[in-house]
Write a protein that holds these residues in place. Structure first.
Motif, PDB file in Angstrom:
ATOM      1  N   THR A 179      -5.835  10.146  -2.670  1.00  0.00           N
ATOM      2  CA  THR A 179      -5.548   9.191  -3.231  1.00  0.00           C
ATOM      3  C   THR A 179      -4.675   8.084  -2.723  1.00  0.00           C
ATOM      4  O   THR A 179      -3.379   8.420  -2.576  1.00  0.00           O
ATOM      5  CB  THR A 179      -5.022   9.103  -5.183  1.00  0.00           C
TER       6      THR A 179
ATOM      7  N   ASN B 232     -10.054   6.961  -3.908  1.00  0.00           N
ATOM      8  CA  ASN B 232     -10.002   7.820  -4.255  1.00  0.00           C
ATOM      9  C   ASN B 232     -11.161   8.513  -3.468  1.00  0.00           C
ATOM     10  O   ASN B 232     -12.132   8.305  -3.279  1.00  0.00           O
ATOM     11  CB  ASN B 232     -10.438   8.610  -5.904  1.00  0.00           C
TER      12      ASN B 232
ATOM     13  N   GLN C 149       0.902  -1.323  -0.032  1.00  0.00           N
ATOM     14  CA  GLN C 149      -0.267   0.204   0.275  1.00  0.00           C
ATOM     15  C   GLN C 149       0.639   1.233   0.396  1.00  0.00           C
ATOM     16  O   GLN C 149       1.914   1.364   0.720  1.00  0.00           O
ATOM     17  CB  GLN C 149      -1.317   0.511   1.153  1.00  0.00           C
TER      18      GLN C 149
ATOM     19  N   LYS D 293      -2.726   3.903  -3.003  1.00  0.00           N
ATOM     20  CA  LYS D 293      -2.484   2.546  -3.675  1.00  0.00           C
ATOM     21  C   LYS D 293      -2.469   1.825  -3.038  1.00  0.00           C
ATOM     22  O   LYS D 293      -2.342   1.350  -2.463  1.00  0.00           O
ATOM     23  CB  LYS D 293      -1.308   2.881  -4.725  1.00  0.00           C
TER      24      LYS D 293
ATOM     25  N   HIS E  22      -3.868  -3.563  -9.664  1.00  0.00           N
ATOM     26  CA  HIS E  22      -3.964  -3.373  -8.739  1.00  0.00           C
ATOM     27  C   HIS E  22      -4.654  -2.033  -8.652  1.00  0.00           C
ATOM     28  O   HIS E  22      -6.034  -2.037  -9.439  1.00  0.00           O
ATOM     29  CB  HIS E  22      -2.644  -2.464  -8.888  1.00  0.00           C
ATOM     30  N   SER E  23      -5.287  -1.259  -7.024  1.00  0.00           N
ATOM     31  CA  SER E  23      -6.677  -1.197  -6.927  1.00  0.00           C
ATOM     32  C   SER E  23      -6.441   0.620  -6.198  1.00  0.00           C
ATOM     33  O   SER E  23      -5.274   1.017  -5.822  1.00  0.00           O
ATOM     34  CB  SER E  23      -7.485  -1.699  -5.929  1.00  0.00           C
ATOM     35  N   GLU E  24      -6.921   1.819  -6.819  1.00  0.00           N
ATOM     36  CA  GLU E  24      -6.730   3.008  -6.025  1.00  0.00           C
ATOM     37  C   GLU E  24      -7.831   3.066  -5.674  1.00  0.00           C
ATOM     38  O   GLU E  24      -9.110   3.088  -5.691  1.00  0.00           O
ATOM     39  CB  GLU E  24      -6.504   4.227  -7.509  1.00  0.00           C
TER      40      GLU E  24
END
Lengths: 113, 113
Positions: free
Chosen positions: A20, A77, A6, A22, A73-75
């Protein structure tokens, strides 16, 4: 063994700003989960993605959005940040087969001032 | 909705002795998974042990074992030969086949030397 990554680990933002976060899952894990843990609280589920599609939604505010990309991968927001958004944000991932246990990343500590 | 209850906010054990942490859950599902996670001061969430609801045999991982009573919806964690490094917050967690994890409020375990 590779773990969930992370970034950033710590983040300080002011009210009304955006942030944001990640998350990079364990290799070959296709599902990503986001959790929010406030001070002295248990982790609360926000949202999850399976194969780049949203699979489940929890107590995620409308000000937050998330996505999973082609590399898995993920974000997360977060917009119009509020003081109450200060928390530890965990990302977890799970494998496509097996016992579906979730492996957690180290978390991102967000402080909103 | 599934709920997880940990009725012991704090527990204490002498080093080398045994302690049992309690967890009960409420669900109408017949197929699900149960987990115990450990969260030390670093705040990292570490998987301790897992149990599939369809298995009658209690899971064991070294010094950690569970007492799973499906009819009673009880899932306690026994830590044998407690070590100073076992001191942490312990969360009981429930998840169904394809859903997010629901956590209990946690039990803070103190290990006395």
């Amino acid at each position: 063994a590779a773990g969930v990554i992370q970034s950033p680990r710590h983040l300080i933002k002011e009210k009304r700003e955006t942030a944001t976060l990640k998350c990079y899952p364990i290799p070959r894990h296709d599902t990503v989960y986001w959790y929010q843990q406030g001070p002295g609280q248990d982790p609360q589920f926000l949202i999850s993605f399976y194969e780049k599609m949203q699979s489940d939604k929890g107590s995620i505010p409308d000000r937050f959005s998330a996505q999973q990309f082609s590399d898995y991968h993920s974000e997360l927001n977060m917009s119009s940040l509020e003081l109450g958004d200060s928390a530890l944000y965990f990302c977890a991932s799970s494998a496509p087969t097996g016992l579906y246990e979730q492996y957690f990343g180290p978390g991102t500590r967000l402080t909103v001032t | 909705a599934q709920t997880v209850t940990q009725s012991q906010p704090e527990m204490s054990v002498q080093e080398a002795e045994t302690v049992t942490l309690s967890c009960t859950y409420d669900t109408s599902e017949s197929d699900y998974y149960l987990f115990w996670y450990k969260q030390p001061p670093s705040r990292q969430m570490i998987l301790v042990i897992r149990q599939e609801a369809y298995k009658q045999q209690n899971a064991t991982e070294n010094r950690f074992s569970v007492n799973f009573q499906k009819a009673a919806k009880s899932f306690s964690l026994k830590i044998s030969d407690s070590q100073l490094g076992d001191a942490a917050m312990y969360f009981c967690a429930y998840r169904t086949f394809n859903n997010d994890m629901r956590f209990g409020a946690g039990t803070r375990l103190t290990v006395k030397p």
